[in-house]
Design a protein around this motif. Structure first.
Motif, PDB file in Angstrom:
ATOM      1  N   PRO A  41      -2.490 -41.485 -24.685  1.00 25.25           N
ATOM      2  CA  PRO A  41      -2.341 -40.312 -23.504  1.00 25.25           C
ATOM      3  C   PRO A  41      -3.293 -39.334 -23.722  1.00 25.25           C
ATOM      4  O   PRO A  41      -3.884 -39.304 -24.870  1.00 25.25           O
ATOM      5  CB  PRO A  41      -0.977 -39.972 -23.825  1.00 25.25           C
ATOM      6  N   ASP A  42      -3.181 -38.402 -22.913  1.00 28.95           N
ATOM      7  CA  ASP A  42      -3.776 -37.013 -23.059  1.00 28.95           C
ATOM      8  C   ASP A  42      -3.496 -36.414 -24.633  1.00 28.95           C
ATOM      9  O   ASP A  42      -2.313 -36.484 -24.720  1.00 28.95           O
ATOM     10  CB  ASP A  42      -3.827 -36.155 -21.994  1.00 28.95           C
ATOM     11  N   THR A  43      -4.442 -36.041 -25.239  1.00 28.74           N
ATOM     12  CA  THR A  43      -4.151 -35.479 -26.472  1.00 28.74           C
ATOM     13  C   THR A  43      -4.758 -34.078 -26.839  1.00 28.74           C
ATOM     14  O   THR A  43      -5.910 -33.832 -26.300  1.00 28.74           O
ATOM     15  CB  THR A  43      -4.695 -36.556 -27.560  1.00 28.74           C
ATOM     16  N   LEU A  44      -3.962 -33.184 -27.483  1.00 27.78           N
ATOM     17  CA  LEU A  44      -4.671 -31.965 -27.802  1.00 27.78           C
ATOM     18  C   LEU A  44      -4.570 -31.702 -29.428  1.00 27.78           C
ATOM     19  O   LEU A  44      -3.438 -32.026 -29.863  1.00 27.78           O
ATOM     20  CB  LEU A  44      -3.716 -30.787 -27.304  1.00 27.78           C
ATOM     21  N   LEU A  45      -5.681 -31.725 -29.893  1.00 27.84           N
ATOM     22  CA  LEU A  45      -6.007 -31.500 -31.393  1.00 27.84           C
ATOM     23  C   LEU A  45      -5.928 -29.967 -31.545  1.00 27.84           C
ATOM     24  O   LEU A  45      -6.726 -29.139 -30.965  1.00 27.84           O
ATOM     25  CB  LEU A  45      -7.185 -32.090 -31.799  1.00 27.84           C
ATOM     26  N   LEU A  46      -5.199 -29.458 -32.445  1.00 29.97           N
ATOM     27  CA  LEU A  46      -5.073 -28.100 -33.039  1.00 29.97           C
ATOM     28  C   LEU A  46      -5.385 -28.012 -34.265  1.00 29.97           C
ATOM     29  O   LEU A  46      -4.923 -28.789 -35.148  1.00 29.97           O
ATOM     30  CB  LEU A  46      -3.659 -27.402 -32.822  1.00 29.97           C
ATOM     31  N   LEU A  47      -6.361 -27.246 -34.800  1.00 34.20           N
ATOM     32  CA  LEU A  47      -6.767 -27.195 -35.983  1.00 34.20           C
ATOM     33  C   LEU A  47      -7.662 -25.815 -36.531  1.00 34.20           C
ATOM     34  O   LEU A  47      -7.843 -25.132 -35.344  1.00 34.20           O
ATOM     35  CB  LEU A  47      -7.832 -28.443 -36.347  1.00 34.20           C
ATOM     36  N   GLU A  48      -8.061 -25.887 -37.888  1.00 37.21           N
ATOM     37  CA  GLU A  48      -8.823 -24.907 -38.478  1.00 37.21           C
ATOM     38  C   GLU A  48      -9.897 -25.524 -39.018  1.00 37.21           C
ATOM     39  O   GLU A  48      -9.573 -26.583 -39.727  1.00 37.21           O
ATOM     40  CB  GLU A  48      -8.113 -23.903 -39.315  1.00 37.21           C
ATOM     41  N   HIS A  49     -11.054 -24.991 -38.833  1.00 34.11           N
ATOM     42  CA  HIS A  49     -12.183 -25.593 -39.692  1.00 34.11           C
ATOM     43  C   HIS A  49     -12.434 -24.690 -40.984  1.00 34.11           C
ATOM     44  O   HIS A  49     -12.268 -23.485 -41.012  1.00 34.11           O
ATOM     45  CB  HIS A  49     -13.479 -25.580 -38.818  1.00 34.11           C
ATOM     46  N   PRO A  50     -13.216 -25.206 -42.081  1.00 29.92           N
ATOM     47  CA  PRO A  50     -13.693 -24.316 -42.980  1.00 29.92           C
ATOM     48  C   PRO A  50     -15.046 -23.711 -42.437  1.00 29.92           C
ATOM     49  O   PRO A  50     -15.514 -24.032 -41.273  1.00 29.92           O
ATOM     50  CB  PRO A  50     -14.130 -25.446 -44.317  1.00 29.92           C
ATOM     51  N   PRO A  51     -15.639 -22.764 -43.239  1.00 29.86           N
ATOM     52  CA  PRO A  51     -16.774 -22.075 -42.410  1.00 29.86           C
ATOM     53  C   PRO A  51     -17.960 -22.963 -41.920  1.00 29.86           C
ATOM     54  O   PRO A  51     -18.271 -23.816 -42.741  1.00 29.86           O
ATOM     55  CB  PRO A  51     -17.284 -21.188 -43.417  1.00 29.86           C
ATOM     56  N   VAL A  52     -18.040 -22.964 -40.696  1.00 30.37           N
ATOM     57  CA  VAL A  52     -19.199 -23.823 -40.039  1.00 30.37           C
ATOM     58  C   VAL A  52     -19.788 -22.969 -38.939  1.00 30.37           C
ATOM     59  O   VAL A  52     -19.221 -22.494 -38.046  1.00 30.37           O
ATOM     60  CB  VAL A  52     -18.598 -25.286 -39.781  1.00 30.37           C
ATOM     61  N   TYR A  53     -21.245 -23.185 -38.835  1.00 33.90           N
ATOM     62  CA  TYR A  53     -21.839 -22.762 -37.528  1.00 33.90           C
ATOM     63  C   TYR A  53     -22.166 -23.913 -36.625  1.00 33.90           C
ATOM     64  O   TYR A  53     -22.699 -24.773 -37.433  1.00 33.90           O
ATOM     65  CB  TYR A  53     -23.037 -22.016 -37.753  1.00 33.90           C
ATOM     66  N   THR A  54     -21.798 -24.104 -35.401  1.00 36.91           N
ATOM     67  CA  THR A  54     -22.270 -25.032 -34.774  1.00 36.91           C
ATOM     68  C   THR A  54     -23.092 -24.448 -33.389  1.00 36.91           C
ATOM     69  O   THR A  54     -22.992 -23.440 -33.127  1.00 36.91           O
ATOM     70  CB  THR A  54     -21.060 -25.938 -34.080  1.00 36.91           C
TER      71      THR A  54
END
Length: 224
Positions: A41-54
């Motif tokens: 189904p439709d999915t929502l991921l919630l998270l934190e990243h370690p320091p990263v520039y994108t």
């Protein structure tokens, strides 16, 4: 009935700890493939990243990465050139990142961006802050300061991925090393900076869990 069914079936996943950007990127690709095939189904991921520039597809070069990739990596951050929209930004601890993997029910990419902004605006209102849109830039602002960056990708089958990053207790000094989103004339802020006190990330996450389906699965309107 379809909206009610999609709201009820929405799979919200909180990834534990700090999720490396490459790991989250690969997970999104797999979920996009499965969503296109209607395996999930439709999915929502919630998270934190370690320091990263994108850096997103809107960037023509590395000019918004300040003193360059090697310098940024020397600070302890990773650097990734991503397939999302937008320009350069920072992700790190204290920032709630939301990656919706869903099929657009209305083929309106600009409307989808406005919906993501609306989710964040409602979350900010829960904390007594007036979030606003900017007439020129995607994202959410408090006054003249950007509090949430948005960058998305649309794949075949009208499947959306990537999403938004809301600064809650983020160390904003990381943004000083780049030109965030290619915008030089405005600053960056966070919930804690605006409110002047500690804001538990878990509480913000709960509000996103409530506001996301409320906005994304509401009945369509003639105008936004």
């Amino acid at each position: 009935m379809e909206l009610e069914e999609r709201r009820a079936s929405l799979d919200i996943r909180r990834l534990p700890g700090l999720t490396p950007y490459a790991e989250a990127w690969e997970l999104q690709r797999e979920l996009v493939r499965k969503r296109r095939a209607d395996e999930i189904p439709d999915t929502l991921l919630l998270l934190e990243h370690p320091p990263v520039y994108t850096v997103g597809r809107a960037a023509r070069d590395a000019s918004n990465l300040g003193m360059g990739e090697e310098y940024l990596r020397s600070l302890g951050a990773e650097v990734f050139w991503s397939d999302r929209g937008g320009d350069a930004t920072f992700h790190g601890p204290g920032q709630l990142v939301a990656y919706p993997i869903l099929r657009l029910r209305v083929r309106d990419t600009h409307g989808y961006l406005r919906d993501l902004e609306e989710v964040v605006i409602r979350v900010l209102a829960d904390y007594g802050l007036e979030g606003r849109r900017h007439p020129r830039y995607t994202g959410v602002w408090v006054g003249e300061r950007k509090i949430c960056a948005i960058g998305v990708k649309f794949s075949s089958g009208w499947i959306a991925s990537h999403g938004f990053a809301l600064n809650v207790s983020t160390d904003l000094s990381w943004f000083d090393r780049i030109t965030p989103c290619g915008i030089r004339e405005y600053g960056v802020t966070s919930l804690e900076q605006e409110l002047g006190h500690e804001v538990p990330l878990a509480g913000v996450e709960e509000r996103v869990r409530e506001r996301f389906p409320e906005v994304l699965f509401r009945p369509p309107t003639r105008s936004r």
